[in-house]
Structure formats: structure tokens, C-alpha cells
Design a protein around this motif. Structure first.
Motif, short mmCIF file in Angstrom:
data_model
loop_
_atom_site.label_atom_id
_atom_site.label_comp_id
_atom_site.label_asym_id
_atom_site.label_seq_id
_atom_site.Cartn_x
_atom_site.Cartn_y
_atom_site.Cartn_z
N CYS A 13 0.84 -1.18 0.00
CA CYS A 13 0.00 0.00 0.00
C CYS A 13 0.88 1.24 0.00
CB CYS A 13 -0.90 -0.01 1.23
SG CYS A 13 -1.86 1.51 1.47
N ASN A 14 0.46 2.26 -0.74
CA ASN A 14 1.13 3.56 -0.72
C ASN A 14 0.13 4.61 -0.24
OD1 ASN A 14 3.63 2.66 -2.01
ND2 ASN A 14 2.37 2.42 -3.84
N LEU A 15 0.54 5.37 0.75
CA LEU A 15 -0.32 6.39 1.33
C LEU A 15 0.42 7.71 1.34
CD1 LEU A 15 -2.93 7.10 3.00
CD2 LEU A 15 -1.56 6.62 5.03
N ASP A 16 -0.23 8.77 0.84
CA ASP A 16 0.39 10.09 0.79
C ASP A 16 -0.69 11.14 1.07
OD1 ASP A 16 2.20 12.13 0.43
OD2 ASP A 16 2.08 12.10 -1.76
N VAL A 17 -0.58 11.78 2.22
CA VAL A 17 -1.55 12.79 2.64
C VAL A 17 -0.81 14.11 2.81
CG1 VAL A 17 -3.28 13.45 4.33
CG2 VAL A 17 -2.91 11.03 3.83
N VAL A 18 -1.20 15.13 2.07
CA VAL A 18 -0.59 16.45 2.16
C VAL A 18 -1.61 17.40 2.77
CG1 VAL A 18 0.44 18.37 0.90
CG2 VAL A 18 0.90 16.01 0.19
N ILE A 19 -1.22 18.09 3.84
CA ILE A 19 -2.10 19.02 4.52
C ILE A 19 -1.59 20.44 4.31
CG2 ILE A 19 -3.09 19.70 6.74
CD1 ILE A 19 -2.50 16.83 7.71
N ASP A 20 -2.42 21.29 3.75
CA ASP A 20 -2.10 22.71 3.57
C ASP A 20 -3.14 23.53 4.33
OD1 ASP A 20 0.17 22.95 1.55
OD2 ASP A 20 -1.19 21.57 0.52
N SER A 21 -2.65 24.54 5.03
CA SER A 21 -3.57 25.35 5.83
C SER A 21 -3.15 26.81 5.83
CB SER A 21 -3.61 24.83 7.27
OG SER A 21 -4.41 25.65 8.09
N THR A 22 -4.14 27.69 5.64
CA THR A 22 -3.86 29.12 5.73
C THR A 22 -3.50 29.50 7.16
OG1 THR A 22 -5.43 29.52 3.93
CG2 THR A 22 -4.80 31.41 5.29
N VAL A 23 -4.26 28.97 8.11
CA VAL A 23 -3.93 29.15 9.53
C VAL A 23 -2.76 28.23 9.86
CG1 VAL A 23 -4.79 28.98 11.90
CG2 VAL A 23 -6.32 29.69 10.05
N HIS A 63 2.77 25.86 7.51
CA HIS A 63 1.50 25.78 6.79
C HIS A 63 1.34 24.47 6.00
CE1 HIS A 63 0.45 30.00 7.62
NE2 HIS A 63 1.74 30.20 7.53
N ARG A 64 2.32 23.61 6.06
CA ARG A 64 2.24 22.36 5.28
C ARG A 64 2.84 21.20 6.06
NH1 ARG A 64 3.28 20.53 -0.90
NH2 ARG A 64 1.32 21.62 -1.09
N ALA A 65 2.15 20.05 5.97
CA ALA A 65 2.66 18.81 6.56
C ALA A 65 2.35 17.67 5.61
CB ALA A 65 2.03 18.55 7.93
N ARG A 66 3.14 16.62 5.71
CA ARG A 66 2.97 15.46 4.83
C ARG A 66 3.04 14.18 5.66
NH1 ARG A 66 5.14 15.77 -1.08
NH2 ARG A 66 3.75 14.25 -2.06
N VAL A 67 2.08 13.30 5.44
CA VAL A 67 2.03 12.01 6.12
C VAL A 67 2.09 10.93 5.05
CG1 VAL A 67 0.70 10.52 7.65
CG2 VAL A 67 0.62 13.01 7.95
N SER A 68 3.02 10.00 5.20
CA SER A 68 3.19 9.00 4.14
C SER A 68 3.51 7.63 4.72
CB SER A 68 4.31 9.43 3.18
OG SER A 68 5.54 9.54 3.86
N PHE A 69 3.21 6.63 3.91
CA PHE A 69 3.54 5.24 4.23
C PHE A 69 3.70 4.49 2.92
CE2 PHE A 69 2.06 0.86 4.47
CZ PHE A 69 2.94 0.34 5.39
N GLU A 70 4.66 3.58 2.90
CA GLU A 70 4.85 2.70 1.75
C GLU A 70 5.34 1.36 2.27
OE1 GLU A 70 7.48 2.34 -2.38
OE2 GLU A 70 7.36 4.24 -1.28
N GLY A 71 4.59 0.31 2.00
CA GLY A 71 5.02 -1.01 2.46
C GLY A 71 3.85 -1.96 2.59
N ALA A 72 4.08 -3.04 3.34
CA ALA A 72 3.05 -4.06 3.54
C ALA A 72 2.03 -3.58 4.56
CB ALA A 72 3.70 -5.36 4.01
N LEU A 73 0.78 -3.89 4.32
CA LEU A 73 -0.27 -3.47 5.25
C LEU A 73 -0.11 -4.14 6.60
CD1 LEU A 73 -3.45 -3.40 3.02
CD2 LEU A 73 -2.12 -1.49 3.87
N ASP A 74 0.51 -5.32 6.63
CA ASP A 74 0.69 -6.01 7.90
C ASP A 74 1.57 -5.22 8.86
OD1 ASP A 74 -0.87 -8.08 7.05
OD2 ASP A 74 0.79 -9.34 6.39
N ALA A 75 2.33 -4.26 8.34
CA ALA A 75 3.20 -3.45 9.19
C ALA A 75 2.43 -2.35 9.89
CB ALA A 75 4.33 -2.84 8.36
N LEU A 76 1.17 -2.16 9.54
CA LEU A 76 0.37 -1.09 10.12
C LEU A 76 -0.53 -1.62 11.22
CD1 LEU A 76 -0.60 0.75 6.83
CD2 LEU A 76 1.01 1.54 8.57
#
Length: 765
Positions: A184-194, A214-227
Motif C-alpha cells: 500500500c502507498n499512502l500520501d496525505v498532504v495538509i495545507d492550511s492558511t492558519v 502551513h504544510r505537513a505530509r504524512v506518508s507510508f509505503e510497504g506491507a499493510l501487515d506493518a500497520l
């Protein structure tokens, strides 16, 4: 009551197409701990989830490669549970180059879909989303021995929850789908004016990066069993001030509450150059460091020197039979001094004894060199790395600690790295605790450079020292950690505790920056009756247990401390070296006078989930990274340092630290918190494999093929009301008691207390 979600869940439910795509043997129930992989012709080869969150609006794209390994054309019914209260905007599905129509079902219509799939597959996993709306579409045709790419796009608004916003990804729906991808590949980018302040993602393998305020990034790449076997959640707090203070709380009516307080400074810290560092690296170069260890240590030194800022001062103090500082006093980190240090690092050799006394005396008594910038606060830091016990000079641990206290007039923070298996861990633990730092232990085969470089990175920009937190009229108690670490740029501190007084309360954080006292105030709501954040009590319990284990480690087996560890272990299902047998005892108690068998389940490997291997055939979870000052606690044990480093990421996954976290070395073997790679024997009963799992405010023990509520009495079976799983009565209970969704999602066979009633859900087979 389950936690409301500000995200999405998804799953596949296969329609019949001449082949049994999801075969299952009669009487078998998928393990609630690991995804069920399809043995049929339709499989998901890969899954990619990309999300862009802009000022609270999430745009999500899911891409799946669906493969048909059979000889005939296949079909799939695509299902995507929606978050509670969410409205999908712009739902589209693309297969290959064709855009297909899908339908949006409200909670009422979706309920019938969930029931049908749960009954058809005899798998209650989707009940976690029972009562939520969903998206549904037909995927057809999937050619024989071919594959199609399924793309889904939709948008929804993340509603504020207790002052934070939360986006989540549903691993439980994946497990229920029967089509969990291998990767699974997961990539979440958060942008905020505040400005963003706190960003928190429970899951040890999920990487959280802050680019700026104003920006953060959350990511994961690998086997789902690791989560972790729960929805991945990304919490983030907003605050247009220097510090973010966010609170997640949890409380049942009539009971004291639990809270988690997250504190983080802004990244663009205006005073970041007002606190300089005087860093001294004290390195053991005794004969036992020869070979790979000394080469790794020298590489760590090079990284350390290269990370210095011009306003910093530094020294390197190699020690063996005696200490040999590079400079007579810490030198300003100018290019000439840095170059001279780099050249001398190459000449370091490992030989001689281990004179810890001389090394500590040189480092702690050194005069802190002022920077050339007037009015700049200097933070003294000592990094101490050793692979052995003292053999030269003072060898008595008590007297060594007393001499260290006497020498440390500058109140230097001491961060300890113990390498190998020949250490006096009590000495090193107390050295770090008494001097405001933390400690970590490195195995013989681990990379010293990797761990030390992570610490140097975190220590690079101090912004606030000597922290003190005032909770005013909250009436808080059992707060962990009891003493806060210094705050560094990019760091985040997690504080856990109990409270008696619910309501809106003022919080005050005090510290020192640029030599002056600073105060930061905020208000937060501490809930009166809500289990929305039901993971918080377990986080608190793990921190509390780690604190007690550390006290036992340093001061002996006090009966009162042992009783408290055992009580918490029973209540929260957390395994410890003193309580692993209690898990078995509790299972035996609940199985008494019952004919349930207790088959072997595998070695102990987790808590707050199930005690068993992380993945089929695995030897336990991997525990990453060094402990450090960034997220939590100089005042704790090795376990608390580890928990603090992993912070909320660690705790809410339900994964217990492995043996390195408390005892990778002799003298500390009895203080192993969990994990199957243990340093010493675990008490009788653990290998029987009784599994425990925390669901909301309840703890369940798996006895035979059923999960039993720990609140049940020994003779529970005499008064139990039996309900057949997936029957009309079964779903009627779900309608009446919303908190049973997560309970019934455990498995097909469950025994649970509902008020004074004992409900036994049976398979009906």
C-alpha cells in the motif's frame, strides 16, 4: 461509542460470476488481526491513496490495480463506506479509460448493503462502519488473466473534532474486504492558511513531516501487515500563535477521564537563534569498541560536527583508560575548529579500559562557552556513548552518580547511548534521568550512526527550556511524564494523564527562551461523557506501566508497584514481565466451567490489540529509531523514553516495545515490556497465546474461538442470552447499542456485557 471519522473507508465485495472469488471453509473465521487475502481469481495487486487537505477540505484519490487470475471474466461490486456526516462531492470512478457511474447510498440504504455482505461472507469486519453511508459501483468486466485499474475520486469536508481535524484511512474495512493488497502507498498532504501546530498520526510506520508552519505530509509505503489493525488517523491542530496546545480527552459518565495533551512550537521560530548549544560528545574508545563499532561511532562524530551552527560551541571527549578532550574548553564552531575536529576524528582508535568517572568529570565540569552574540542563552548538552561498565577509576555506580551531580554545575542535559550487552543499565538510566536527558540502547548489530544522527537532528534547534505545565482547575493526576523535556524546533511533546473535573479549563506552559521567562496560555475542553477518542486510556496505561516498571527496575520489586502494574495489565490488557501470566489466568477464569478449548495462538507480540505475532510467522514488531527529547520524557525509564520518542505514534497502534526498549542487556532482563524477541524468560503462560484486545473502554480475552468481555463473571455462561450472529436479533442489538459495532467487528463469536445482561453471540453452526 466508536470514534467519529473525518475520512473514508473502502472495501470490495465480490459478486458471483461463475467462480467462488472468496472461498471460506465452513466454521472458519478470519483472524481479526490480519487482512484476509483472497484465494479466488480476483485480487488487488496494489493500492495507492493520495489525499490533499486544503483548509479542512479533503480531496481523495484511490487507485487500485485489480487482477483476475482466473480463466473466465470476473466482476466485482465496489464498496466505499463514507465517514459519519460526510457528503461526497464529485464522486467518479474510472476503469481503464472509461468513467463509470456509481451511486451514493445514505446511512439507511447502506445499512442493508453492509448486512448483506456481512451475512454473505460471515465476516463481521464491516460492522465497524454499520450506520454510515457508502459509495457503490460495479466493476465489470475484468478480463481473464488480465487486470484493470480502478480510480476513485471524491471530496468531503473534515469537521472539527475537539478543536482538531482528523482524516483517517480504514484498515479494518480492508481486512473485511477479503482483497487486501500486498502493498500500500499512502500520501496525505495538509495545507492550511492558519498555521499548523500539532500533527499526530498513530502508527509507528507512518512518517510525519512538517515542511513549514502551513504544510505537513504524512506518508507510508510497504506491507499493510506493518500497520496497526485500526483506521490510520491523522490529527492536526491549528493555532495562530507561537505554541500549539491541543487536547484529546475521553471519559465515561461516573468515572474519571483520560487526556492526551500535545504541545508543539511553530517551525518558523523567531527566537531560534537566541538559544545556542554547547554540545560535548563523550565517546567510549576502550578496547571493546574495536572493529565495526568504533567505525560507526566515528561516522556519528562526523555527522555531529557537520550539524553544528556557528553560534554553537562543542567538544569531543574520547575516553578509555583516561579522557582525552579535543579542546581544553569547548570551542566555538567556526570553520577552523570544525576542520580540526574532523581531522582528529580519523585518528581515534579503540584500546584500553573504561574510565567513565574521568570522562563525565571533564564534560560536566567544563565551562560553558558563551557565544559571540550578546544576550544569547546557551543550552549545555552532553551526549555520552559507551559499550561497557566502568573498569578504571571510580567503579561504584552510586558514587559515580554522586560525583556527576556534584560536577554538573551548568545543569547540562545528558543523553546516553548504551551499546551492546555489557552495560550497567541502572547507572546509565539514572545518569540520564538525573540530568534531564534520555537514554537509548543499541544492539551489537545495530547502526550506531543512524540512532545518534537522529538525536543530533532533533537537538539542532532548541526553542524553549525548563518547561512547566500548569493545568489549573482540571484536578489532574497520574500525569506522564512528570517532568517535561526541553522543546526543540520541529518537535512535539505528548503528555498523558487522568482528570476529575470536566469542562473548559485553562492551560499554561512556562519555559525559558533567550534567558527570559515565557508564558503561553490556552483553553481546552475536557469531555464529560464521550468515548470518541477511545484509544487515549490505553496510551495513558502504557505510559503509566512503563513508569512503574522503570521504578521497579531502579529500586527493586516493591509490592505496591507490582500490584499496580498487575491491576493496569488486567484492566487494559497490556503484557509485562510481571503480568504475562495474568493474561492466561484471566482467560482461564473466563473459560472456567466452559467447554471452550484454548489452542496455541503464537508468541506474545503486542498489546492494545492482540498478543500474538505482528504478521503470520513473524517474530514480533519492529521498533524504530532512537529515543530523544523531541516527544517526551527525560524523566522516565528506557521504556518511557522509547514511548516518548514514538509518542502518540507508538502508543495508539497497540504495539509494545521490544526487548531493546527496557532490557537488551544483562542487569535489565527482568524489565521487558513486551515483544517476542525477549532478552530473558517470560513468565509461565504467555506462550499459551491467550490474546487480549482493547475495544473502546472494554478489554476482551480470546478464549478458544470466542472473545469474552473481561467484565464477565466466572459463571457468565449460566445467565448468557444467546444470539445467533447475523440474525435479525443480532442486527437489532446493533441498532439499540451503537457501541457494539466495534465489539461485534471483533469476530463472529463474542461474549459481552450490555448493562447487567450477558450477551453471547454464537456462530449458529
Amino acid at each position: 461509542m466508536t470514534c467519529s471519522r473525518s475520512a473514508f473507508a473502502f472495501g470490495f465485495a465480490l459478486a458471483s460470476c461463475g467462480v467462488a472469488a472468496l472461498p471460506q471453509h465452513a466454521g472458519q473465521t478470519p483472524s481479526p488481526r490480519s487482512p484476509v487475502r483472497s484465494a479466488g481469481p480476483v485480487q488487488v495487486a496494489s493500492l495507492t491513496v493520495r489525499a490533499s487537505v486544503r483548509d479542512g477540505v479533503a480531496s481523495t484519490e484511490i487507485e487500485q490495480v485489480v487482477r483476475n487470475t482466473g480463466a473466465g471474466v470476473a466482476e466485482a461490486d465496489w464498496l466505499l463506506p463514507l465517514p459519519e456526516g460526510a457528503v461526497a462531492d464529485g464522486f467518479t470512478m474510472v476503469i481503464g479509460d472509461k468513467e463509470l457511474a456509481g451511486e451514493v447510498l445514505d446511512a439507511g440504504n447502506a445499512r442493508a448493503v453492509y448486512e448483506r455482505i456481512v451475512r454473505q461472507r460471515r465476516d463481521p469486519g464491516l460492522l465497524e462502519y454499520y450506520g454510515q453511508g457508502c459509495l457503490r459501483a460495479r466493476v465489470y468486466p475484468i478480463p481473464a488473466h488480465g487486470e484493470v485499474v480502478v480510480k476513485v475520486r471524491f471530496r468531503h469536508v473534515l469537521a472539527p473534532l475537539d478543536g482538531m481535524r482528523v482524516w483517517s484511512f480504514p484498515l479494518r474495512a480492508l481486512a473485511a474486504s477479503g482483497l487486501s493488497p500486498a502493498r500500500c502507498n499512502l500520501d496525505v498532504v495538509i495545507d492550511s492558511t492558519v498555521p499548523l501546530k500539532t500533527v499526530f498520526a498513530p502508527g509507528v510506520d507512518v512518517d510525519v513531516r512538517r515542511a513549514d508552519d502551513h504544510r505537513a505530509r504524512v506518508s507510508f509505503e510497504g506491507a499493510l501487515d506493518a500497520l496497526p489493525p485500526r483506521d490510520i488517523q491523522v490529527f492536526y491542530g491549528l493555532a495562530d500563535r507561537d505554541f500549539g496546545l491541543d487536547v484529546l480527552s475521553c471519559k465515561r459518565a461516573g468515572e474519571d477521564g483520560y487526556f492526551m495533551l500535545l504541545m508543539a512550537p511553530k517551525l518558523n521560530w523567531s527566537d531560534e537563534n537566541k538559544i545556542a548549544r554547547c554540545v560535548q560528545f563523550v565517546l567510549d574508545t576502550s578496547g571493546s569498541m574495536q572493529g565495526r563499532k568504533i567505525e560507526q561511532a566515528k561516522a556519528a562524530l562526523r555527522f555531529f560536527v557537520s550539524s553544528l551552527r556557528p553560534q554553537d560551541s562543542f567538544n569531543i571527549i574520547p575516553f578509555a583508560t583516561e579522557a582525552a578532550p579535543f579542546f581544553s574548553v569547548p570551542a566555538q564552531a567556526h570553520p577552523m575548529a570544525v576542520e580540526a575536529a574532523m581531522q582528529r576524528i580519523d585518528t581515534i582508535e579503540a584500546r584500553g579500559g573504561t574510565n567513565i568517572e574521568d570522562a563525565l568529570q571533564r564534560a560536566l565540569s567544563a565551562k560553558v562557552t558563551a557565544t559571540e552574540v550578546a544576550g544569547v542563552q546557551v543550552l549545555p548538552i552532553v551526549v555520552f556513548l559507551t559499550d561497557g561498565e566502568p573498569t578504571v577509576g571510580e567503579t561504584n555506580a552510586t558514587r559515580l552518580l554522586a560525583k556527576a551531580r556534584s560536577a554538573n554545575a551548568t545543569r547540562a542535559r545528558v543523553f546516553v547511548f548504551g551499546v551492546g550487552d555489557s552495560l550497567d543499565t541502572k547507572l546509565l538510566d539514572r545518569l540520564a534521568d538525573e540530568n534531564g536527558g534520555s537514554r537509548d540502547y543499541v544492539r551489537e548489530d545495530e547502526d550506531i550512526e543512524l540512532k545518534t544522527s537522529a538525536l543530533f537532528t532533533k537537538l539542532s534547534h532548541p526553542v524553549l527550556t525548563d518547561l512547566a505545565l500548569t493545568l489549573n482547575e482540571l484536578d489532574a493526576y497520574d500525569v506522564q511524564p512528570s517532568r517535561l523535556p526541553d522543546m526543540f524546533q520541529g518537535s512535539q511533546i505528548a503528555v498523558f494523564g487522568r482528570y476529575r473535573t470536566a469542562g473548559t479549563h485553562a492551560l499554561q506552559l512556562r519555559g525559558t527562551a533567550a534567558g527570559a521567562a515565557r508564558d503561553y496560555a490556552a483553553t481546552a475542553e475536557f469531555v464529560r461523557d464521550s468515548m470518541a477518542h477511545d484509544f487515549v486510556p490505553t496510551l495513558w496505561a502504557q505510559r503509566k506501566i512503563a513508569y512503574l516498571l522503570d521504578a521497579i527496575h531502579q529500586n527493586g520489586r516493591n509490592p505496591e508497584l507490582l500490584d499496580e502494574v498487575q491491576r493496569l495489565s488486567r484492566e487494559f490488557g497490556v503484557v509485562t514481565p510481571f503480568t504475562s501470566h495474568l493474561i492466561l489466568e484471566e482467560g482461564m477464569r473466563l473459560a472456567r466451567d466452559d467447554k471452550a478449548t484454548m489452542p496455541f495462538q503464537g508468541p506474545v507480540g503486542r498489546s492494545d490489540g492482540a498478543f500474538g505475532p505482528s504478521t503470520p510467522g513473524s517474530s514480533g514488531p519492529n521498533t524504530p529509531g532512537p529515543s530523544g527529547p523531541a516527544t517526551g520524557g527525560p524523566a522516565g525509564g528506557a521504556a518511557r523514553d522509547r514511548l516518548a520518542k514514538l509518542g502518540t505514534n507508538y502508543a495508539s497502534t497497540g504495539r509494545v516495545a521490544d526487548s531493546r526498549d527496557i532490557s537488551v542487556v544483562s542487569g535489565s532482563d527482568d524489565f521487558y515490556l513486551g515483544g517476542s524477541r525477549r532478552a530473558g524468560p517470560i513468565e509461565d503462560g504467555a506462550e499459551r497465546g491467550i490474546r487480549a484486545r482493547r475495544v473502546g473502554a472494554r478489554t476482551f480475552y480470546q478464549v478458544g474461538q470466542r472473545w469474552i468481555d473481561a467484565a464477565c463473571k466466572t459463571d457468565w455462561h449460566k445467565s448468557a442470552e444467546r444470539v445467533v450472529s447475523f440474525s435479525p436479533e443480532y442486527f437489532a442489538l446493533l441498532e439499540q447499542h451503537a457501541d457494539l459495532k466495534a465489539v461485534f467487528a471483533l469476530d463472529e463469536r463474542v461474549v459481552v456485557m450490555v448493562g447487567a445482561r450477558v450477551i453471547e453471540v454464537t456462530s449458529g453452526a
